[in-house]
Design a protein around this motif. Sequence first.
Motif, PDB file in Angstrom:
ATOM      1  N   SER A  10      65.623  63.989  13.512  1.00 57.44           N
ATOM      2  CA  SER A  10      65.226  63.397  12.233  1.00 57.44           C
ATOM      3  C   SER A  10      63.814  62.871  12.405  1.00 57.44           C
ATOM      4  CB  SER A  10      66.198  62.286  11.817  1.00 57.44           C
ATOM      5  OG  SER A  10      66.093  61.160  12.658  1.00 57.44           O
ATOM      6  N   GLU A  11      63.078  62.855  11.290  1.00 57.77           N
ATOM      7  CA  GLU A  11      61.670  62.486  11.364  1.00 57.77           C
ATOM      8  C   GLU A  11      61.492  61.047  10.925  1.00 57.77           C
ATOM      9  OE1 GLU A  11      60.061  65.681   8.994  1.00 57.77           O
ATOM     10  OE2 GLU A  11      59.639  66.871  10.798  1.00 57.77           O
ATOM     11  N   GLY A  12      61.248  60.171  11.885  1.00 57.46           N
ATOM     12  CA  GLY A  12      61.076  58.755  11.584  1.00 57.46           C
ATOM     13  C   GLY A  12      60.593  58.044  12.843  1.00 57.46           C
ATOM     14  N   GLU A  13      60.370  56.753  12.674  1.00 61.83           N
ATOM     15  CA  GLU A  13      59.891  55.960  13.807  1.00 61.83           C
ATOM     16  C   GLU A  13      60.989  55.863  14.871  1.00 61.83           C
ATOM     17  OE1 GLU A  13      58.362  51.426  14.763  1.00 61.83           O
ATOM     18  OE2 GLU A  13      59.065  51.923  12.752  1.00 61.83           O
ATOM     19  N   GLY A  14      60.624  56.150  16.123  1.00 64.79           N
ATOM     20  CA  GLY A  14      61.606  56.152  17.216  1.00 64.79           C
ATOM     21  C   GLY A  14      61.826  54.760  17.795  1.00 64.79           C
ATOM     22  N   GLY A  15      62.529  54.732  18.927  1.00 64.93           N
ATOM     23  CA  GLY A  15      62.750  53.472  19.625  1.00 64.93           C
ATOM     24  C   GLY A  15      63.812  52.600  18.989  1.00 64.93           C
ATOM     25  N   VAL A  16      64.765  53.195  18.267  1.00 61.45           N
ATOM     26  CA  VAL A  16      65.801  52.381  17.615  1.00 61.45           C
ATOM     27  C   VAL A  16      66.894  52.009  18.606  1.00 61.45           C
ATOM     28  CG1 VAL A  16      67.536  52.332  15.772  1.00 61.45           C
ATOM     29  CG2 VAL A  16      65.323  53.405  15.361  1.00 61.45           C
ATOM     30  N   TYR A  17      67.358  53.014  19.392  1.00 60.77           N
ATOM     31  CA  TYR A  17      68.430  52.739  20.356  1.00 60.77           C
ATOM     32  C   TYR A  17      68.196  53.497  21.662  1.00 60.77           C
ATOM     33  CZ  TYR A  17      70.140  57.218  18.532  1.00 60.77           C
ATOM     34  OH  TYR A  17      70.234  58.534  18.136  1.00 60.77           O
ATOM     35  N   GLY A  18      66.914  53.763  21.969  1.00 60.44           N
ATOM     36  CA  GLY A  18      66.581  54.475  23.196  1.00 60.44           C
ATOM     37  C   GLY A  18      66.732  55.985  23.059  1.00 60.44           C
ATOM     38  N   ALA A  58      78.595  50.515   9.400  1.00 59.29           N
ATOM     39  CA  ALA A  58      77.224  50.824   9.854  1.00 59.29           C
ATOM     40  C   ALA A  58      77.005  50.502  11.322  1.00 59.29           C
ATOM     41  CB  ALA A  58      76.224  50.051   9.002  1.00 59.29           C
ATOM     42  N   ALA A  59      77.798  49.571  11.866  1.00 57.50           N
ATOM     43  CA  ALA A  59      77.655  49.123  13.261  1.00 57.50           C
ATOM     44  C   ALA A  59      76.198  48.750  13.549  1.00 57.50           C
ATOM     45  CB  ALA A  59      78.205  50.172  14.212  1.00 57.50           C
ATOM     46  N   ASN A  60      75.664  49.208  14.694  1.00 54.13           N
ATOM     47  CA  ASN A  60      74.314  48.814  15.104  1.00 54.13           C
ATOM     48  C   ASN A  60      73.209  49.570  14.364  1.00 54.13           C
ATOM     49  OD1 ASN A  60      76.376  48.811  17.287  1.00 54.13           O
ATOM     50  ND2 ASN A  60      74.851  47.550  18.307  1.00 54.13           N
ATOM     51  N   GLY A  61      73.605  50.508  13.531  1.00 53.46           N
ATOM     52  CA  GLY A  61      72.592  51.237  12.771  1.00 53.46           C
ATOM     53  C   GLY A  61      72.121  52.512  13.430  1.00 53.46           C
ATOM     54  N   VAL A  90      67.161  47.220  12.410  1.00 51.63           N
ATOM     55  CA  VAL A  90      66.914  48.576  11.895  1.00 51.63           C
ATOM     56  C   VAL A  90      66.366  48.483  10.469  1.00 51.63           C
ATOM     57  CG1 VAL A  90      68.032  50.749  11.190  1.00 51.63           C
ATOM     58  CG2 VAL A  90      68.656  49.684  13.374  1.00 51.63           C
ATOM     59  N   ALA A  91      66.977  47.607   9.666  1.00 51.72           N
ATOM     60  CA  ALA A  91      66.565  47.465   8.267  1.00 51.72           C
ATOM     61  C   ALA A  91      65.154  46.875   8.155  1.00 51.72           C
ATOM     62  CB  ALA A  91      67.560  46.590   7.520  1.00 51.72           C
ATOM     63  N   ARG A  92      64.776  46.070   9.142  1.00 52.97           N
ATOM     64  CA  ARG A  92      63.431  45.484   9.121  1.00 52.97           C
ATOM     65  C   ARG A  92      62.383  46.588   9.296  1.00 52.97           C
ATOM     66  NH1 ARG A  92      59.693  43.345  12.217  1.00 52.97           N
ATOM     67  NH2 ARG A  92      60.667  44.034  14.164  1.00 52.97           N
ATOM     68  N   ARG A  93      62.744  47.610  10.081  1.00 50.47           N
ATOM     69  CA  ARG A  93      61.783  48.682  10.367  1.00 50.47           C
ATOM     70  C   ARG A  93      61.909  49.880   9.440  1.00 50.47           C
ATOM     71  NH1 ARG A  93      62.390  49.322  16.766  1.00 50.47           N
ATOM     72  NH2 ARG A  93      61.265  51.240  16.279  1.00 50.47           N
ATOM     73  N   ARG A  94      62.974  49.910   8.631  1.00 50.19           N
ATOM     74  CA  ARG A  94      63.163  51.025   7.683  1.00 50.19           C
ATOM     75  C   ARG A  94      63.434  50.416   6.313  1.00 50.19           C
ATOM     76  NH1 ARG A  94      63.856  53.498  12.152  1.00 50.19           N
ATOM     77  NH2 ARG A  94      63.556  55.743  12.307  1.00 50.19           N
TER      78      ARG A  94
END
Length: 203
Positions: A10-18, A58-61, A90-94
Motif C-alpha cells: 500500500s502506498e503511504g507513510e511507513g514505520g507504523v508497525y515495523g 481496529a486493534a493497534n491499527g 496511527v490516526a495522528r499520522r493518517r
Amino acid sequence: MIWNGDVLVSEGEGGVYGERMLGGARVWDPYRSKLSALYHVGTGIELTPDMRVLYLGAANGTTVSHVADYVEVVYAIEFAPRPMQDLLEVARRRKNVIPFMADAARPEQYAPVVEEVDLVYQDVAQPDQAAIAIRNCAFLKTGGVLVLMLKTRSVDVRKDPADVFHETLNLLTSAGLFVKESVWLVPYHADHAAIICTKPSGV
Ligand code: SAM
C-alpha cells in the motif's frame, strides 16, 4: 490493489508497525493481516480512493493503516484501551482514520458520527460475530460489502470449525445478505475464514 510481483503493498507513510518497504511502498504482510491474507487466497474487494469504510476491531491499527492508504476514510472502532493508544497514533499520522473507542456490539454508540459506508470490515473475534456484523450493516449502503473475518474458535472452541463456518453463513443469509465469496485463510491464519457479502436493496 497494488502488487509488486506477488507482494501486496500500500502506498503511504511507513514505520507504523515495523513493516518492510518495497519500491517506496509498504509491504502488507498476509501473516500479519487477515485482509492481506484474503487478497492472497481469494478475491476480496477492490479498495478505491472514493470508499468509506467502517472497521470493527481496529486493534493497534495495523490493517487499518493499510486500508487507509487506499480509501477516502476509515471509521475505526476498538473497545480495548491498550490497542486504542496505538490506534490513536496511527490516526495522528493518517488524517483519514477516525478512531472511536466503542463496543461494536452497540453501534448506537457511534451512530451519530459514522456516515453511510461502502464497506464494513469486521475482525472482532467474538462468540456473536455474525450478529455484530449484521447489526453494523445498518451503516452499509445498498450494494455495499461486508467482509467478516470469522475466528471459528472464538465462536465455539468445541465445535468443528467447518460447522461454525456453515452456521455463520446461514445467519448472514437469513439476515438477507448475499454471500459472494467465502474462503479459509490457510496457510496464513489457522481456523479463520473470510466471508464476503453484499447488501441487496430492501435489507
Ligand atoms: N483487525 C486488527 C488488524 O488486522 O490489525 C486485529 C484485530 S484483533 C484480532 C481483534 C480486536 O477486536 C481486538 O483489538 C479487540 O480488542 C477488538 N474487539 C473485540 N471485540 C470488540 C467489540 N465488541 N468492540 C470493539 N472492539 C472489539
